[in-house]
Design an enzyme around this catalytic site. Structure first.
Site, PDB file in Angstrom:
ATOM      1  N   LYS A 115     134.957 -34.782  20.859  1.00 46.08           N
ATOM      2  CA  LYS A 115     135.446 -35.265  22.154  1.00 46.08           C
ATOM      3  C   LYS A 115     135.814 -36.738  22.035  1.00 46.08           C
ATOM      4  CE  LYS A 115     133.662 -33.818  26.553  1.00 46.08           C
ATOM      5  NZ  LYS A 115     132.461 -33.802  27.389  1.00 46.08           N
TER       6      LYS A 115
HETATM    7  C1  E4P Z   1     132.336 -32.291  30.320  1.00 42.62           C
HETATM    8  O1  E4P Z   1     133.069 -32.136  29.381  1.00 42.62           O
HETATM    9  C2  E4P Z   1     132.307 -33.534  31.121  1.00 42.62           C
HETATM   10  O2  E4P Z   1     131.839 -34.592  30.363  1.00 42.62           O
HETATM   11  C3  E4P Z   1     131.456 -33.275  32.343  1.00 42.62           C
HETATM   12  O3  E4P Z   1     131.893 -32.085  32.969  1.00 42.62           O
HETATM   13  C4  E4P Z   1     131.452 -34.441  33.329  1.00 42.62           C
HETATM   14  O4  E4P Z   1     130.754 -34.036  34.472  1.00 42.62           O
HETATM   15  P1  E4P Z   1     130.253 -35.076  35.604  1.00 42.62           P
HETATM   16  O5  E4P Z   1     131.446 -35.662  36.252  1.00 42.62           O
HETATM   17  O6  E4P Z   1     129.448 -34.201  36.541  1.00 42.62           O
HETATM   18  O7  E4P Z   1     129.415 -36.103  34.903  1.00 42.62           O
END
Ligand code: E4P
Length: 223
Positions: free
Chosen positions: A91
């Site tokens: 990522k």
């Molecule tokens: C996943 O890939 C993301 O990092 C995550 O869904 C972010 O979620 P949040 O906005 O609830 O922290």
């Protein structure tokens, strides 16, 4: 539509995997920080071992996020993360440096999840950089009174226009309605918190209907 679980918690991952509907996992540094029991002694090596454990549980893409800011550092970290398991997806944030790192890593066959995506232009760049997944954060947009799902709709449309193979991974999901809307738009993946996965199957009429069926089933005696 693929379902990923949005957590680094091994118990949650095991429980969701046991349901038989799990296709992958997404983590981020905040989700990892939540499961660390002894923060003073948690190392980057521990993080990598944790990702390896997740890969042992789930047979599907497991996103592990880089924690550096320059393209050079992200590439080095991304290569290390990708070595953990063939299912690891690196990522990278959709910044200028992140974009350069994505291009480099994807060019070397490493799958990328472009994260922190809040606009259609960022999503276009992610696709052009060869990302396997693009992660629009719908909940965080909703939080600032902007329609998160409108962004998903734009990205799905743009990717269809140009037949980009990058999968649209709806992230920052907060409730079942987000999953419904993502599915209606035709997003490829929803990454869902454990609590929301549970909410997807709950319906009061299912519970009351089952109670009545069980009561009425009592009429059938053992033969
Ligand atoms: C996943 O890939 C993301 O990092 C995550 O869904 C972010 O979620 P949040 O906005 O609830 O922290």
């Amino acid at each position: 539509m693929k379902f990923f679980i949005d957590t680094a918690d091994l118990d949650e991952i095991r429980a969701a995997n046991d349901l038989g509907v799990l296709d992958g996992v997404t983590t981020n540094p905040s989700l990892v920080a939540k499961i660390v029991k002894d923060p003073d002694n948690f190392t980057y090596r521990d993080f990598k071992e944790h990702i390896a454990k997740i890969c042992e549980i789930v047979d599907g893409p497991v996103s592990a996020e880089v924690t550096t800011l320059t393209a050079e550092e992200m590439v080095a970290q991304g290569e290390e993360l990708a070595e953990i398991d063939e299912n690891v997806v690196v990522k990278c944030p959709l910044t200028l440096e992140g974009l350069k790192a994505m291009r480099h890593l994807s060019g070397n066959g490493i799958r990328i999840n472009a994260t922190l995506v809040f606009s259609p232009t960022q999503a276009l760049l992610a696709a052009k950089a060869g990302a396997s997944f693009v992660s629009p954060f719908v909940g965080r947009l909703d939080d600032i009174s902007t329609e998160g799902m409108a962004l998903v709709e734009q990205i799905v449309g743009i990717y269809e226009n140009y037949r980009f193979s990058t999968e649209v991974l709806v992230a920052s999901i907060r409730h079942p309605q987000h999953v419904v809307e993502a599915a209606m738009i035709g997003a490829d993946v929803a990454t869902i918190p454990f609590k929301v996965i549970g909410q997807l199957l709950k319906h009061p009429l299912t519970d009351s209907g089952l109670r009545r069926f069980m009561d009425d089933a009592a009429v059938m005696k053992e033969s």
